[in-house]
Scaffold this motif. Structure first.
Motif, PDB file in Angstrom:
ATOM      1  N   ALA A  78       0.830  -1.204   0.000  1.00 49.67           N
ATOM      2  CA  ALA A  78       0.000   0.000   0.000  1.00 49.67           C
ATOM      3  C   ALA A  78       0.868   1.259   0.000  1.00 49.67           C
ATOM      4  CB  ALA A  78      -0.945   0.005   1.204  1.00 49.67           C
ATOM      5  N   THR A  79       1.922   1.249   0.796  1.00 48.29           N
ATOM      6  CA  THR A  79       2.821   2.404   0.835  1.00 48.29           C
ATOM      7  C   THR A  79       3.599   2.517  -0.470  1.00 48.29           C
ATOM      8  OG1 THR A  79       2.981   2.166   3.233  1.00 48.29           O
ATOM      9  CG2 THR A  79       4.626   3.560   2.172  1.00 48.29           C
ATOM     10  N   ALA A  80       3.991   1.380  -1.038  1.00 47.45           N
ATOM     11  CA  ALA A  80       4.669   1.390  -2.342  1.00 47.45           C
ATOM     12  C   ALA A  80       3.760   2.030  -3.384  1.00 47.45           C
ATOM     13  CB  ALA A  80       5.050  -0.025  -2.763  1.00 47.45           C
ATOM     14  N   ALA A  81       2.490   1.637  -3.389  1.00 45.68           N
ATOM     15  CA  ALA A  81       1.536   2.182  -4.358  1.00 45.68           C
ATOM     16  C   ALA A  81       1.380   3.694  -4.180  1.00 45.68           C
ATOM     17  CB  ALA A  81       0.183   1.480  -4.231  1.00 45.68           C
ATOM     18  N   LYS A  82       1.383   4.169  -2.943  1.00 49.84           N
ATOM     19  CA  LYS A  82       1.269   5.619  -2.701  1.00 49.84           C
ATOM     20  C   LYS A  82       2.489   6.361  -3.253  1.00 49.84           C
ATOM     21  CE  LYS A  82      -1.707   5.191   1.312  1.00 49.84           C
ATOM     22  NZ  LYS A  82      -1.799   5.212   2.772  1.00 49.84           N
ATOM     23  N   TRP A  83       3.672   5.826  -2.978  1.00 51.03           N
ATOM     24  CA  TRP A  83       4.884   6.473  -3.505  1.00 51.03           C
ATOM     25  C   TRP A  83       4.882   6.452  -5.031  1.00 51.03           C
ATOM     26  CZ3 TRP A  83       7.910   9.795  -1.301  1.00 51.03           C
ATOM     27  CH2 TRP A  83       8.071   9.795   0.084  1.00 51.03           C
ATOM     28  N   TRP A  84       4.508   5.320  -5.606  1.00 49.21           N
ATOM     29  CA  TRP A  84       4.467   5.221  -7.064  1.00 49.21           C
ATOM     30  C   TRP A  84       3.413   6.145  -7.668  1.00 49.21           C
ATOM     31  CZ3 TRP A  84       4.966  -0.780  -6.991  1.00 49.21           C
ATOM     32  CH2 TRP A  84       6.325  -1.131  -6.899  1.00 49.21           C
ATOM     33  N   SER A  85       2.306   6.297  -6.975  1.00 49.84           N
ATOM     34  CA  SER A  85       1.265   7.201  -7.457  1.00 49.84           C
ATOM     35  C   SER A  85       1.793   8.638  -7.492  1.00 49.84           C
ATOM     36  CB  SER A  85       0.037   7.097  -6.557  1.00 49.84           C
ATOM     37  OG  SER A  85      -0.976   7.953  -7.013  1.00 49.84           O
ATOM     38  N   ASN A  86       2.499   9.035  -6.439  1.00 49.95           N
ATOM     39  CA  ASN A  86       3.102  10.374  -6.405  1.00 49.95           C
ATOM     40  C   ASN A  86       4.143  10.522  -7.506  1.00 49.95           C
ATOM     41  OD1 ASN A  86       1.583  11.156  -4.179  1.00 49.95           O
ATOM     42  ND2 ASN A  86       3.143  10.533  -2.715  1.00 49.95           N
ATOM     43  N   ALA A  87       4.980   9.508  -7.660  1.00 50.96           N
ATOM     44  CA  ALA A  87       6.031   9.557  -8.687  1.00 50.96           C
ATOM     45  C   ALA A  87       5.413   9.618 -10.090  1.00 50.96           C
ATOM     46  CB  ALA A  87       6.949   8.343  -8.558  1.00 50.96           C
ATOM     47  N   ALA A  88       4.347   8.849 -10.294  1.00 49.96           N
ATOM     48  CA  ALA A  88       3.669   8.855 -11.597  1.00 49.96           C
ATOM     49  C   ALA A  88       3.094  10.236 -11.883  1.00 49.96           C
ATOM     50  CB  ALA A  88       2.570   7.797 -11.627  1.00 49.96           C
ATOM     51  N   ALA A  89       2.483  10.850 -10.872  1.00 54.30           N
ATOM     52  CA  ALA A  89       1.925  12.192 -11.034  1.00 54.30           C
ATOM     53  C   ALA A  89       3.021  13.214 -11.338  1.00 54.30           C
ATOM     54  CB  ALA A  89       1.160  12.605  -9.772  1.00 54.30           C
ATOM     55  N   ASN A  90       4.237  12.913 -10.881  1.00 53.71           N
ATOM     56  CA  ASN A  90       5.375  13.809 -11.122  1.00 53.71           C
ATOM     57  C   ASN A  90       6.170  13.425 -12.365  1.00 53.71           C
ATOM     58  OD1 ASN A  90       4.946  15.588  -8.964  1.00 53.71           O
ATOM     59  ND2 ASN A  90       5.883  14.164  -7.525  1.00 53.71           N
ATOM     60  N   GLY A  91       5.646  12.457 -13.148  1.00 56.47           N
ATOM     61  CA  GLY A  91       6.232  12.160 -14.444  1.00 56.47           C
ATOM     62  C   GLY A  91       7.146  10.958 -14.549  1.00 56.47           C
ATOM     63  N   SER A  92       7.246  10.138 -13.518  1.00 56.92           N
ATOM     64  CA  SER A  92       8.105   8.961 -13.604  1.00 56.92           C
ATOM     65  C   SER A  92       7.433   7.865 -14.436  1.00 56.92           C
ATOM     66  CB  SER A  92       8.427   8.406 -12.208  1.00 56.92           C
ATOM     67  OG  SER A  92       9.089   7.160 -12.324  1.00 56.92           O
ATOM     68  N   VAL A  93       8.015   7.584 -15.586  1.00 57.14           N
ATOM     69  CA  VAL A  93       7.483   6.560 -16.497  1.00 57.14           C
ATOM     70  C   VAL A  93       7.521   5.184 -15.830  1.00 57.14           C
ATOM     71  CG1 VAL A  93       7.913   5.408 -18.696  1.00 57.14           C
ATOM     72  CG2 VAL A  93       8.112   7.877 -18.533  1.00 57.14           C
ATOM     73  N   ASP A  94       8.607   4.908 -15.118  1.00 59.47           N
ATOM     74  CA  ASP A  94       8.727   3.607 -14.441  1.00 59.47           C
ATOM     75  C   ASP A  94       7.673   3.449 -13.352  1.00 59.47           C
ATOM     76  OD1 ASP A  94      10.862   2.819 -16.040  1.00 59.47           O
ATOM     77  OD2 ASP A  94      12.346   3.673 -14.667  1.00 59.47           O
ATOM     78  N   ALA A  95       7.402   4.523 -12.627  1.00 61.08           N
ATOM     79  CA  ALA A  95       6.400   4.462 -11.562  1.00 61.08           C
ATOM     80  C   ALA A  95       5.008   4.187 -12.124  1.00 61.08           C
ATOM     81  CB  ALA A  95       6.404   5.750 -10.747  1.00 61.08           C
ATOM     82  N   ILE A  96       4.721   4.720 -13.298  1.00 65.76           N
ATOM     83  CA  ILE A  96       3.424   4.466 -13.936  1.00 65.76           C
ATOM     84  C   ILE A  96       3.260   2.964 -14.166  1.00 65.76           C
ATOM     85  CG2 ILE A  96       2.038   4.843 -16.024  1.00 65.76           C
ATOM     86  CD1 ILE A  96       3.483   7.605 -16.244  1.00 65.76           C
ATOM     87  N   GLY A  97       4.289   2.333 -14.706  1.00 64.39           N
ATOM     88  CA  GLY A  97       4.249   0.881 -14.923  1.00 64.39           C
ATOM     89  C   GLY A  97       4.186   0.109 -13.622  1.00 64.39           C
ATOM     90  N   ASN A  98       4.950   0.558 -12.613  1.00 61.82           N
ATOM     91  CA  ASN A  98       4.944  -0.117 -11.312  1.00 61.82           C
ATOM     92  C   ASN A  98       3.565  -0.043 -10.672  1.00 61.82           C
ATOM     93  OD1 ASN A  98       7.656  -0.775 -11.533  1.00 61.82           O
ATOM     94  ND2 ASN A  98       8.343   1.007 -10.385  1.00 61.82           N
ATOM     95  N   LEU A  99       2.926   1.097 -10.802  1.00 68.12           N
ATOM     96  CA  LEU A  99       1.573   1.251 -10.266  1.00 68.12           C
ATOM     97  C   LEU A  99       0.611   0.319 -11.008  1.00 68.12           C
ATOM     98  CD1 LEU A  99       0.014   2.825  -8.144  1.00 68.12           C
ATOM     99  CD2 LEU A  99      -0.323   4.649  -9.827  1.00 68.12           C
ATOM    100  N   GLY A 100       0.851   0.135 -12.303  1.00 70.13           N
ATOM    101  CA  GLY A 100       0.056  -0.824 -13.071  1.00 70.13           C
ATOM    102  C   GLY A 100       0.152  -2.228 -12.497  1.00 70.13           C
ATOM    103  N   ILE A 101       1.335  -2.608 -12.057  1.00 68.69           N
ATOM    104  CA  ILE A 101       1.527  -3.931 -11.438  1.00 68.69           C
ATOM    105  C   ILE A 101       0.665  -4.049 -10.185  1.00 68.69           C
ATOM    106  CG2 ILE A 101       3.198  -5.396 -10.225  1.00 68.69           C
ATOM    107  CD1 ILE A 101       5.320  -4.262 -12.226  1.00 68.69           C
ATOM    108  N   CYS A 102       0.635  -2.985  -9.386  1.00 67.78           N
ATOM    109  CA  CYS A 102      -0.190  -3.013  -8.168  1.00 67.78           C
ATOM    110  C   CYS A 102      -1.660  -3.254  -8.506  1.00 67.78           C
ATOM    111  CB  CYS A 102      -0.036  -1.702  -7.398  1.00 67.78           C
ATOM    112  SG  CYS A 102       1.576  -1.466  -6.634  1.00 67.78           S
TER     113      CYS A 102
END
Length: 179
Positions: free
Chosen positions: A56-80
């Motif tokens: 859950a905490t990983a998903a929150k960090w990835w969500s923030n990173a995705a909103a800030n433009g991290s392409v990898d975080a967008i994919g990681n959030l997809g895994i969640c």
């Protein structure tokens, strides 16, 4: 007595101190909004590295990173969302995140999805097929798309069967589309 002998004090090696400083630096930069560092911190929580594991905490960090433009975080959030790790399972959202990440240049994600799709994962196969059909992250290749869709359609995936039928109909192949 030395510090190590006293037992009351912890002797910290310079290597450990440098590593700890680096971890703390990355964490601070993540808190300050650095998308790459937010993605790294999400990875730490996902894997339980430097912190207690928490999807859950990983998903929150990835969500923030995705909103800030991290392409990898967008994919990681997809895994969640794909596997319901730290968030409620939502394959429609996962598919959208996967496609968005690949569109923005995450070819590593495409390769991973293609490999998992070859092993029969329905969502991965459908995403990879869509990428081949639309030329997202790879060249257009209808035959590869049909290959990925056929694999999971034969295993009973109604979604893949529908997508495969549409591809075949658009290819002026109604006989095979009806099968």
């Amino acid at each position: 007595k030395t510090q190590a002998q006293s037992g009351n004090d912890l002797l910290i090696s310079p290597i450990y101190e440098a590593k700890l400083d680096s971890v703390m630096d990355i964490m601070q930069r993540a808190k300050d909004g650095d998308a790459d560092c937010q993605n790294v911190v999400g990875n730490w929580y996902f894997e339980g590295k430097h912190v207690d594991q928490s999807y859950a905490t990983a998903a929150k960090w990835w969500s923030n990173a995705a909103a800030n433009g991290s392409v990898d975080a967008i994919g990681n959030l997809g895994i969640c969302y794909h596997f319901g790790l730290g968030v409620e399972c939502d394959t429609v959202k996962a598919k959208g995140l996967y496609i968005k990440s690949i569109e923005k240049g995450s070819l590593d994600l495409f390769e991973v999805l293609a490999e998992v799709g070859e092993d029969g994962d329905e969502l991965c196969s459908i995403v990879v097929a869509e990428c081949y059909l639309k030329g997202i992250g790879v060249g257009r290749n209808k035959d590869k798309a049909i290959e990925y869709l056929s694999r999971v359609a034969k295993d009973g995936s109604v979604n893949a069967q529908r997508e495969l039928a549409l591809v075949l109909l658009n290819d002026k192949n109604p006989k095979d589309a009806a099968v």
